[in-house]
Enzyme design. Sequence first.
Site, PDB file in Angstrom:
ATOM      1  CD  GLU A   1      -2.793  -1.247   2.415  1.00  0.00           C
ATOM      2  OE1 GLU A   1      -2.679  -0.365   3.294  1.00  0.00           O
ATOM      3  OE2 GLU A   1      -3.588  -2.194   2.524  1.00  0.00           O
TER       4      GLU A   1
ATOM      5  CG  ASP B   1      -1.785  -0.170  -3.034  1.00  0.00           C
ATOM      6  OD1 ASP B   1      -2.622   0.031  -2.120  1.00  0.00           O
ATOM      7  OD2 ASP B   1      -0.984   0.697  -3.418  1.00  0.00           O
TER       8      ASP B   1
ATOM      9  CD  GLU C   1      -4.802  -7.748   2.169  1.00  0.00           C
ATOM     10  OE1 GLU C   1      -5.555  -6.966   2.771  1.00  0.00           O
ATOM     11  OE2 GLU C   1      -3.596  -7.495   1.942  1.00  0.00           O
TER      12      GLU C   1
END
Length: 755
Positions: A159, A212, A283
């Site tokens: 990120e 990200d 994720e």
Amino acid sequence: MTALGPAHAAAAPPEPELPPAGQTFEHYPPMKEVYADHFSFGIFGAGEIEGLTYNYASYTPGNEMKPESTQREKGVFTFDAAEAAFARYTARNPDLRLYGHTLAWHSQTPTWMWDAPPARHGQPGAFDRAVALENLRTHVETVLGHFGDRLVAVDVVNEAVGTADPADWRASLAKGEGWYQALGADWVELAFLRAAEVVDARGWDVKLTYNDFGLDSPAKARVVYEMVKDINARHAGTRPDGRPLIEVIGMQGHYNLATDVEAVEQNIELFATLDDVEVHVTEMDIALPPGELTPENENNQGMKYAELFRVYRDHAAGPGNTTDNPKVVAAVKLAGVRDVATGWKGGEFAMPYDYDGNAKLALLGILYPDQFLATHDYIDTSGGEEPAPVPGVHVYDTSTGDPWSGANIVLGDDASAWPWSTTDDGEVAFRPEPGATYRVTVNYTAKGTTAIRVRWVRDTSNGGYTTADGALVNAHPYAADQVATQLPAYFTSGMVNMGSYDLVSEFTMDGSQPADGLVGNIGIRGGGGGNAFSVNRITVERVSAAGDEVLVTWPGAVAPPATAPAAPTDVVATAGDGSATVSWAAPAEDGGSPVTASTVTASPGGATCTTDGTSCVVTGLANGWAHTFTVVATNAAGDSAASAPSAPVTPAAPAGTPHAVALAVSGQARCVDGRPRVTVHVRNVERVPVVVAATTPWRTGAVAVLLPGASLQRTWTAPGTAVDAGDVDVTGVKLAGWQAAWTAYEAGHAGVACG
């Protein structure tokens, strides 16, 4: 079998049948086996162990490998938590493949890693490039070196992108947090170079990943594409076997029902144009509006999972993909097994199994995307009214389809006063004054997220935190019934699921904070990243000894268009000497806009007075005449109708009180034959007859009775040349039963001397 002739329609194939939802995991094929020929199917983070080992072929720890878990204190490395997590799941499945997350990140990282000591006043110290670079290199080498080739891949950098500018990927890394502050945009490249040194020196096949969120956004995806393309091009040929420096792009799949699946597919195809770079979907979850799992939302979640898994399947890197599409997706990892009530995505029903471990329609969408899409369709759940906008206040809610829950309160737009406070639409909630104290009250309902942070943010995005906020984000914990006296504040206790609470923060803006980023815009965020909550009300007050002043309220009231007020009532007049005092009752209805003025009009004559109250004095009235009065109220929309008139009253002078008589007097003085001569003209402008007397300085005069509007003119010549022309005194006495009232008037033409 009967042949179909030209007049017969072809028989439609039977609709595919799906197994019913609502059963436990063993009643369905393992997800890892369904997609074994397409990509590795794994889990990110913890989950119910039976369902995890049954469904998932890989495991990525959620928190155990992050910098604060592996090196909280400088030089003291601890791998116990990560090793325990690996052991817990590999004991059940020795073939479980392991991934690493994460080596370098701005969050969940001790601030000493990018700061040079000493830190002062509880805030980070000055950034020092040499110190930060050495800390980065040491951490990457030690952590990656410990886990080694047990890992299939590792998130080297997590990120890094802030505000996406597709034209300048380096500027897009300027998040104002962590490594960028010390090392600039080079920090991403430096982290990957160190990781490559570690794995290449040992001959490990550990893929180096940039991970990200938000890569369903075309702008952010373009930034990551340009960054990876540029870094890999500049380091081409430096790694063994032609391996690129960045080998994997991790597309975090934190999605919801509003996610644009077509944009996800287009961005996967964009990344596929990079040479030798894989895509891992990491994720992944699809959050639903919190509060209650409705059949409509469960159906729509199944649709979204099916659409996305069809995209992943048709772009898979494995041999099972027989399409002509780019073959680039090598791994897909869901962010859990079952829905959870608290924690990450708590209360948002984001996973394929419910709280009790029973399959939702989401599981069928994952396992059978084509069949699911052929037998289901989206159900329209739109409805309800949007809250009225409030300038400078931005509120988001996953319950209404927003990508996250929380709020931003924009404090200013003057970088010279508050450098970290910014507005992207020109609207500001309020502009702080140095030295002033403010109170922010947020009423929220926990729908899974039972901790809230009140933070300093730089913009209206979800994640643009200021540097000092990032350093202190967990430093000031409070219970829900306490008043926070510092920001950032972490309300982390005293709240239960589905409860509603007023969270209060008071702070003083003394003007010294902006240099360290401890003043920005105010952000309301779920603790630990949770989104399952709703902001109900926001109030901002300026606190002072003289009294509290409300500056901001959200939501704003939706007011109908204002109309003119109703007419005032109960008009009462009291006569005076040439005047009357008039009072009244304010309109019963103000038309939705405050009454700003009221005007009284006398009849006859039309004399007026105006006030912002409910009484005023009308002057210029003729004594002896009866008058009535009406009142008109005015607001922003216009004037009311006139009130009913008051009862008549008659102005009069008190007995024995002299008062002026209305006469119009003019005169002229000149020399004639060497002597002063004065001519005076008098007109009665009263409404009644008047006795008029005019007297010269030489004790000669004239008297006449003048009717209303009648005139008197007289001329006098002085007895000698040496006598000056003086003033002429004009006196009037009202008749018609009035007491005599004498007032002298001057002709005003003195000063002529002859001879």
